[in-house]
Write an enzyme that holds these catalytic residues in place. Structure first.
Site, PDB file in Angstrom:
ATOM      1  N   LYS A 304       0.848  -1.185   0.000  1.00  0.00           N
ATOM      2  CA  LYS A 304       0.000   0.000   0.000  1.00  0.00           C
ATOM      3  C   LYS A 304       0.893   1.247   0.000  1.00  0.00           C
ATOM      4  O   LYS A 304       1.819   1.359   0.798  1.00  0.00           O
ATOM      5  CB  LYS A 304      -0.883  -0.026   1.251  1.00  0.00           C
ATOM      6  CG  LYS A 304      -2.104   0.850   1.212  1.00  0.00           C
ATOM      7  CD  LYS A 304      -2.995   0.552   2.414  1.00  0.00           C
ATOM      8  CE  LYS A 304      -4.256   1.365   2.411  1.00  0.00           C
ATOM      9  NZ  LYS A 304      -5.130   1.042   3.565  1.00  0.00           N
ATOM     10  N   GLU A 389     -19.627  -6.569   9.557  1.00  0.00           N
ATOM     11  CA  GLU A 389     -20.577  -5.864  10.426  1.00  0.00           C
ATOM     12  C   GLU A 389     -21.658  -6.785  10.973  1.00  0.00           C
ATOM     13  O   GLU A 389     -22.115  -6.615  12.108  1.00  0.00           O
ATOM     14  CB  GLU A 389     -21.223  -4.704   9.661  1.00  0.00           C
ATOM     15  CG  GLU A 389     -20.279  -3.544   9.366  1.00  0.00           C
ATOM     16  CD  GLU A 389     -19.434  -3.760   8.126  1.00  0.00           C
ATOM     17  OE1 GLU A 389     -18.592  -2.902   7.826  1.00  0.00           O
ATOM     18  OE2 GLU A 389     -19.621  -4.814   7.441  1.00  0.00           O
ATOM     19  N   ARG A 417     -25.784  -3.150   6.434  1.00  0.00           N
ATOM     20  CA  ARG A 417     -25.384  -4.536   6.257  1.00  0.00           C
ATOM     21  C   ARG A 417     -25.767  -5.408   7.445  1.00  0.00           C
ATOM     22  O   ARG A 417     -25.808  -6.624   7.324  1.00  0.00           O
ATOM     23  CB  ARG A 417     -23.874  -4.594   6.043  1.00  0.00           C
ATOM     24  CG  ARG A 417     -23.368  -3.584   5.053  1.00  0.00           C
ATOM     25  CD  ARG A 417     -21.894  -3.702   4.808  1.00  0.00           C
ATOM     26  NE  ARG A 417     -21.607  -4.955   4.146  1.00  0.00           N
ATOM     27  CZ  ARG A 417     -20.497  -5.194   3.457  1.00  0.00           C
ATOM     28  NH1 ARG A 417     -19.596  -4.250   3.344  1.00  0.00           N
ATOM     29  NH2 ARG A 417     -20.296  -6.349   2.892  1.00  0.00           N
TER      30      ARG A 417
END
Length: 653
Positions: A304, A389, A417
């Protein structure tokens, strides 16, 4: 100046700046390896320059430059769909599909979306930025292609390692593996989602990444062997035992770096880990994947922020998402003011010191939701469940059953969600779980799937739930503590993105706990209309301004902040009965929000005072600044004032 390069596919002319000639993936396919590497460098420079000026997801996109180039070199988009999960890592894809010139408009109103957007390009197949969905999309697309007679086409899903912590990915993998359809799953493994990826799967990927690092070391040992042999020969040390010793060292390292198979239980072909910044290795891997019949996983190890030292060295999240920064140093060019999240974080830690039953739960976002400081002080009471979640909420219910009071901190948009879990696993059995929803209402530049305008409508249908919408720092502290002291069922505390501002003091607190923020002065004239303005959360300051500004138009507006907006405060019903009109001003959708709940309460009490709503219609708000979005939908103070005047005129007709 131009140069002509002949390729096997066709002859093309390119500017010395290769990027200027890229208008579609067809322009990428003829490029040589050297040209691809040159193009990667140009794209990296473009991203650093443009995203530094606009803000956006810089780190993730710097990490997938070579990967995306190789994908578009090998696969035939859009016939062979390339789906990004989540599509915050699609900036390079946008550049290669003809949108480089628009990067000055990134995340601005009317400009480029920060995610894939079907209205922008035929190469963009999806729009939602919620993680863990790409594999299900790919499964469905591959089934559609097979039924249409196009089963030879490949469907490519680029999945971050963080997304694979979400259960939906594994549901999709189960179905993909059951068929023989041509789905190419590219695992973009940088060891992070927002922060370092957690869980058993992540540990397995880490082990394979470590093996890749040792393979890199193996290459250096090969070089050492050759150099060593030459050096020994030059010194006359050519004995067989000397070379045997060197070979033993080489073989010892080689033994440690043979990668093991992955996903054997699923029966899918796996190749990797592939060096994610080695274009040649990527081309080889993807070319193999394109000829393989059936589903295949290509595990790519990336870094990253690759190529931009400030991002790579940014400890918190490697510049996952930035504001405006210096393109050389990476330092922020705007000073951050105290935000809602920091106030919540401080109050949570204070509560945890006083109460050992308080635990914190998040879904791969400890930093963005303010739980990172809590995790540092209470590591045994902090649980990051990955991008999951649903699991977070039901796990919280289990903790509550065990005598704890869980605080689940997620973005408002991600509550969508976990609705079933909130309804059936928490609400049905009345468990004391507190959900803290960050980024409620308008989030702005992140666009449609990040705006938090649905949480009030979603959560309000759960029987027995209590929802607080604090208007300022003092009320956030106050209402959060009321939430964690509630034991009869679930509670929600929601607040917006951004600066928190100053406290807005009430002129009166009613017996029911609601706050009156503004009352008209003096007695009403016979022709004046009495309006009750019920305001939700951070719109309070706007509401007071609106009430003051319409006072000269024969309108007497009383502004009330219910503090706890669900369930409806009975005192509001009584106040509505004494008013000529009720206006509800909220940063959620009209359908199912606070206004809808109050309208139902008035109807049930047979109060016929007309009720009007200042809220979002049934739309997905696009990316733009918060100010621009509120103005577009008539929710800024000036628009709200005019709407109230118009409604009031209608009462007199």
């Amino acid at each position: 100046m131009t140069v002509t390069r002949n390729h096997e596919h066709k002859e093309r002319k390119f500017n010395v700046n290769l990027l200027d000639a890229i208008t579609s993936p067809d322009d990428v396919k003829p490029l040589t390896l050297d040209e691809l590497e040159e193009l990667a460098a140009e794209i990296r420079q473009l991203l650093i320059e443009k995203v530094s000026a606009t803000g956006g997801h810089l780190g993730p996109n710097l990490g997938v430059i070579e990967l995306t180039l190789a994908l578009h070199h090998v696969f035939d988009s859009p016939r062979e769909p390339v789906i990004f999960d989540t599509s915050h890592q699609s900036y390079v894809h946008k550049i290669l599909t003809g949108r480089a010139a628009r990067f000055d408009t990134l995340r601005k109103k009317g400009g480029l979306s920060g995610y894939t957007s079907r209205s922008e390009s035929e190469h963009d197949w999806t729009e939602s930025s919620h993680a863990s969905a790409a594999l299900s999309y790919a499964d469905g697309l591959s089934k559609a292609k097979e039924l249409a007679g196009d089963g030879e086409d490949r469907v490519v899903a680029v999945v971050g390692d963080g997304a694979l912590t979400g259960g939906m990915c594994w549901e999709a993998l189960n179905n993909i593996a059951a068929g023989e359809r041509n789905v190419v799953i590219v695992v973009n493994d940088n060891g992070r989602s927002y922060s370092p990826t957690i869980g058993g799967f992540a540990r397995n990927l880490t082990r394979l990444r470590d093996q890749l690092a040792q393979i890199r070391m193996q290459r250096s040992y090969d070089e050492v062997m050759e150099t060593g042999k030459k050096a020994l020969k030059s010194m006359g040390w050519v004995g067989e035992r000397t070379f045997e010793a060197l070979s033993a060292i080489k073989e010892g390292v080689k033994y440690q770096v043979v990668p093991s198979e992955m996903f054997p239980e699923l029966g899918m072909k796996y190749i990797g880990p592939v060096e994610g910044h080695d274009i040649k290795a990527l081309l080889q891997a993807f070319s193999y994947a394109r000829t393989h019949d059936g589903p295949i996983i290509v595990h790519v190890a990336t870094e990253k922020g690759h190529g931009f030292a400030p991002a790579v060295n940014h400890v918190a999240d490697q510049m996952h998402s930035t504001g405006v920064i210096d393109p050389v140093t990476g330092e922020a060019l705007t000073e951050a003011a105290p935000g809602w999240t920091s106030v919540f974080s401080e109050e949570l830690i204070k509560a945890a010191h006083a109460r050992p039953d308080i635990v914190g739960i998040t879904a791969a976002m400890a930093g963005p939701t303010g739980l990172a400081p809590f995790a540092e002080q209470f590591p045994d009471r902090f649980f990051d469940v990955g991008i999951a979640e649903q699991h977070a909420v039901t796990s919280a219910a289990g903790m509550a059953l065990g005598g704890l009071h869980p605080v689940v901190a997620i973005y408002s948009t991600f509550l969508n969600r976990a609705f079933d879990q909130l309804l059936m696993d928490v609400g049905l059995i009345n468990q004391p779980v507190t959900l803290v929803l960050d980024r409620a209402g308008v989030t702005g530049s992140d666009g449609a799937s990040h705006n938090g305008v649905w949480d009030l409508a979603i959560a309000s249908v759960v029987p027995g739930i209590r929802i607080a919408a604090p208007r300022d720092p003092a009320r956030l502290r106050e209402e959060f503590n009321e939430a964690i002291n509630h034991t009869a069922g679930p509670t929600v505390v929601r607040f917006p993105k951004g600066d928190i501002g100053a406290d807005i003091e009430a002129v009166e607190r009613l017996e029911s706990g609601a706050d009156v923020l503004f009352r008209p002065a003096g007695e009403a004239d016979v022709d004046e209309l009495e309006i009750l303005l019920v305001v939700v959360g951070s719109f309070a300051e706007n509401a007071v301004v609106m009430a003051e500004n319409v006072a000269g138009d024969g309108l007497r507006v009383t502004v009330v902040d219910p503090r706890w907006v669900i369930p409806v405060n009975p005192e509001l019903v009584g106040m509505a009965a004494e008013s000529d009109m009720v206006v509800v001003y909220e940063d959620g959708i009209i359908r199912g929000g606070v206004g809808s709940a109050l309208a139902e309460a008035l109807a049930s009490a047979e109060v016929d005072t007309p009720l009007r709503q200042l809220a979002f219609p049934d739309i997905f708000p696009e990316h733009a600044s918060r100010t621009e979005i509120l103005r577009e939908y008539g929710l800024d103070p000036a628009s709200g004032e005019e709407q109230i005047r118009e409604w009031a005129r209608g009462l007199g007709d």
